[in-house]
Enzyme design. Structure first.
Site, PDB file in Angstrom:
ATOM      1  N   TYR A  53       0.919  -0.862  -0.011  1.00 11.80           N
ATOM      2  CA  TYR A  53       0.273   0.432   0.289  1.00 11.80           C
ATOM      3  C   TYR A  53       1.035   1.220   0.012  1.00 11.80           C
ATOM      4  CZ  TYR A  53      -4.901  -0.512   0.038  1.00 11.80           C
ATOM      5  OH  TYR A  53      -6.249  -0.035  -0.690  1.00 11.80           O
ATOM      6  N   GLU A  55      -0.881   4.839  -0.940  1.00  8.96           N
ATOM      7  CA  GLU A  55      -1.638   6.104  -1.075  1.00  8.96           C
ATOM      8  C   GLU A  55      -0.234   7.142  -0.535  1.00  8.96           C
ATOM      9  OE1 GLU A  55      -5.155   6.387   1.745  1.00  8.96           O
ATOM     10  OE2 GLU A  55      -5.595   4.372   1.039  1.00  8.96           O
ATOM     11  N   ASP A 199      -7.263  12.192 -25.711  1.00 11.96           N
ATOM     12  CA  ASP A 199      -7.613  11.101 -24.938  1.00 11.96           C
ATOM     13  C   ASP A 199      -6.555   9.862 -26.519  1.00 11.96           C
ATOM     14  OD1 ASP A 199      -7.450   7.974 -24.285  1.00 11.96           O
ATOM     15  OD2 ASP A 199      -9.832   8.643 -23.562  1.00 11.96           O
ATOM     16  N   THR A 225      -4.262   5.094 -22.152  1.00 10.94           N
ATOM     17  CA  THR A 225      -4.349   3.538 -21.420  1.00 10.94           C
ATOM     18  C   THR A 225      -2.476   3.101 -21.683  1.00 10.94           C
ATOM     19  OG1 THR A 225      -5.251   2.652 -23.142  1.00 10.94           O
ATOM     20  CG2 THR A 225      -6.001   3.156 -21.535  1.00 10.94           C
ATOM     21  N   LYS A 228      -2.880  -1.113 -25.093  1.00 10.46           N
ATOM     22  CA  LYS A 228      -3.522  -0.952 -25.814  1.00 10.46           C
ATOM     23  C   LYS A 228      -1.755  -1.243 -27.223  1.00 10.46           C
ATOM     24  CE  LYS A 228      -7.678   0.539 -24.623  1.00 10.46           C
ATOM     25  NZ  LYS A 228      -8.968   1.932 -24.630  1.00 10.46           N
ATOM     26  N   ARG A 234      -2.696  -3.493 -18.090  1.00 11.92           N
ATOM     27  CA  ARG A 234      -3.429  -2.650 -17.540  1.00 11.92           C
ATOM     28  C   ARG A 234      -3.632  -1.436 -17.251  1.00 11.92           C
ATOM     29  NH1 ARG A 234      -7.207  -5.886 -20.877  1.00 11.92           N
ATOM     30  NH2 ARG A 234      -8.672  -3.953 -21.206  1.00 11.92           N
TER      31      ARG A 234
HETATM   32  C1  LIG Z   1      -9.382   2.315 -23.906  1.00  8.65           C
HETATM   33  C2  LIG Z   1     -10.256   4.014 -23.857  1.00  8.65           C
HETATM   34  C3  LIG Z   1     -10.241   4.102 -23.156  1.00  8.65           C
HETATM   35  C4  LIG Z   1     -10.539   3.258 -21.142  1.00  8.65           C
HETATM   36  O1  LIG Z   1      -9.319   2.349 -20.765  1.00  8.65           O
HETATM   37  P1  LIG Z   1     -10.778   1.180 -19.824  1.00  8.65           P
HETATM   38  O2  LIG Z   1      -8.721   0.900 -19.848  1.00  8.65           O
HETATM   39  O3  LIG Z   1     -10.679  -0.143 -20.644  1.00  8.65           O
HETATM   40  O4  LIG Z   1     -11.158   2.125 -19.019  1.00  8.65           O
HETATM   41  C5  LIG Z   1     -10.631   5.624 -22.566  1.00  8.65           C
HETATM   42  N1  LIG Z   1     -10.275   6.443 -23.767  1.00  8.65           N
HETATM   43  C6  LIG Z   1     -10.232   5.830 -25.281  1.00  8.65           C
HETATM   44  C7  LIG Z   1     -10.584   6.793 -25.934  1.00  8.65           C
HETATM   45  C8  LIG Z   1     -10.173   4.701 -25.322  1.00  8.65           C
HETATM   46  O5  LIG Z   1      -9.737   4.092 -26.549  1.00  8.65           O
END
Ligand SMILES: *Cc1c(COP(=O)(O)O)cnc(C)c1O
Length: 417
Positions: A53, A55, A199, A225, A228, A234
């Site tokens: 932990y 925080e 994003d 994220t 990807k 993750r």
């Molecule tokens: C995949 C994605 C997210 C969310 O990610 P999670 O880890 O699934 O919550 C947010 N924005 C975009 C553009 C994404 O492609």
């Protein structure tokens, strides 16, 4: 004492892990948001950092015993800043959705106006879609894509922003196959006095590898994220300018989250190290070359590509001209060993649970070393499956061919040869 391993302690879960390894090895994985992480990333993510932990932030924690976590998180932050050229990085968000929520918390009051891309046009739920908290707790206005070109119409985005005056403008998508013009979004944000959130969840690996322009010089905040195209565990990160650093950190903790997932931070640090190598640059460019080759092959088989092609890792196609719907085709493809997801296409007349399209991506297949000629082969399988969707035996024969093909490509992190 020798501690018993997973397969001895819990054969039921152990067998499912083994089966998933087999499945990921035997299939052509074309889900655009997925990838294979390296063995090093898996190891770091499965490490004892899951026990700890912490925080707070390095040097200011609410728990003792941070001798290893503090340098770990500091290293991940330094690597993120260096790789993306950012002033500030926060590596604690649990995933992409909470990372975006943290940006809302840092920059908006409830009820204020946000403007993002609509979900059916390729935006994400957290860009203000109505069923998401971001659409329920904020006033959300949404832009789409031009129905003729399938591309963002920057004049239309500007006109909507001038009319609606959002405080936060969001660029980025989950299903958009073209390069996004970040300077254009910056100019619109400046004109209406909005902050700009980009994003880059889907394209972060391409940005890291120089295969897509970077949003970092243009955005107030960049969310991403890590799992990807970036090929990490993750998780998520927020990158921002110094002026917003304190607000972003406070929004993530204590605004939204408790203890960070330190095992994920370890995996992110490793992935960021891998992403700063020349090999990863080559990977990112190969992902794009593969997407282009796959798009050409699919078009040659009569599939209709949204926007006519791709600039990135992703392909969106309308399968109805081949007499199929997205869901039925995705299901048949999965049985045949080709894994993808059904998706709406812009102005889709069909419902989201059985839309007209499929979304494909080349991040995972490229991690296995596949190249353009392999994409042509994959496109041929799409053409073949479309003619045998109702024939389970034929689909199973294709799956056997696909298995044989995949055996020629080692999968990172999976010890099957
Ligand atoms: C995949 C994605 C997210 C969310 O990610 P999670 O880890 O699934 O919550 C947010 N924005 C975009 C553009 C994404 O492609």
């Amino acid at each position: 004492m020798v501690e018993r391993n997973l397969h001895e302690v819990d054969p039921e879960v152990g067998a499912l892990v083994t089966a998933e390894e087999r499945r990921e090895f035997d299939k052509i994985r074309l889900i655009a948001s997925e990838n294979y992480v390296s063995r090093a990333v898996l190891e770091a993510t499965g490490s004892v950092f899951t026990n700890k932990y912490s925080e707070g932030y390095a040097g200011k924690r609410y728990y003792e015993g941070q001798q290893c976590v503090d340098p770990l998180e500091t290293l991940a932050i330094a690597r993120a800043k260096a790789l993306f050229g950012a002033d500030h990085a926060n590596v604690q968000p649990y995933s992409g959705s909470p990372a975006n929520l943290a940006v809302y918390l840092a920059t908006l009051q409830p009820g204020e106006t946000v403007m993002g891309m609509a979900l059916p046009a390729g935006g994400h739920l957290t860009h203000g879609w109505k069923v998401s908290a971001t659409g329920a707790w904020f006033r959300s206005v949404q832009y789409g894509v031009d129905s003729r070109t399938g591309r963002i119409d920057y004049d239309a985005v500007r006109a909507l922003a001038l009319a609606e005056r959002p405080k936060l403008l969001i660029a980025g998508a989950t299903a958009y196959p073209r390069i996004i013009d970040f300077p254009a979004f910056r100019a619109i944000a400046d004109e209406v006095g909005a902050r700009l959130l980009v994003d880059m969840a889907h394209i972060a690996g391409l940005v890291a590898g120089g295969a897509h322009p970077s949003p970092v010089p243009y955005a107030d905040v960049v969310s991403t994220t890590t799992h990807k195209t970036l090929r990490g565990p993750r998780g998520a990160m927020l990158l921002c300018r110094e002026a917003l650093a304190k607000d972003i950190d406070k929004a993530v903790f204590p605004g939204l989250q408790g203890g960070p997932h330190n095992h994920t931070t370890a995996g992110i640090a490793v992935a960021l190290g891998e992403a700063s190598t020349p090999a990863f640059r080559e990977y990112a460019h190969q992902v794009v070359r593969n997407a282009r080759a796959l798009a050409e092959g699919l078009a040659a088989h009569g599939f209709k590509l949204v926007s006519g092609g791709t600039d990135n890792h992703l392909i969106l196609m309308d399968v109805t001209p081949r007499g199929m719907t997205g869901k039925a085709f995705a299901r048949a493809l999965d049985r045949a060993g080709l894994e993808c997801n059904y998706n709406t296409v812009p102005d889709d007349p069909r419902k989201p649970f059985d839309p007209s399209g499929l979304r494909l991506g080349t991040a995972a297949v490229t991690s296995r070393g596949m190249t353009e000629s392999d994409m042509a082969r994959i496109a041929d399988w799409f053409g073949q499956v479309v003619s045998v969707v109702e024939d389970p035996d034929a689909l199973d024969r294709t799956a056997a061919d696909v298995r044989g093909f995949c055996a020629g490509f080692p999968a990172p992190g999976i010890a099957i040869h």
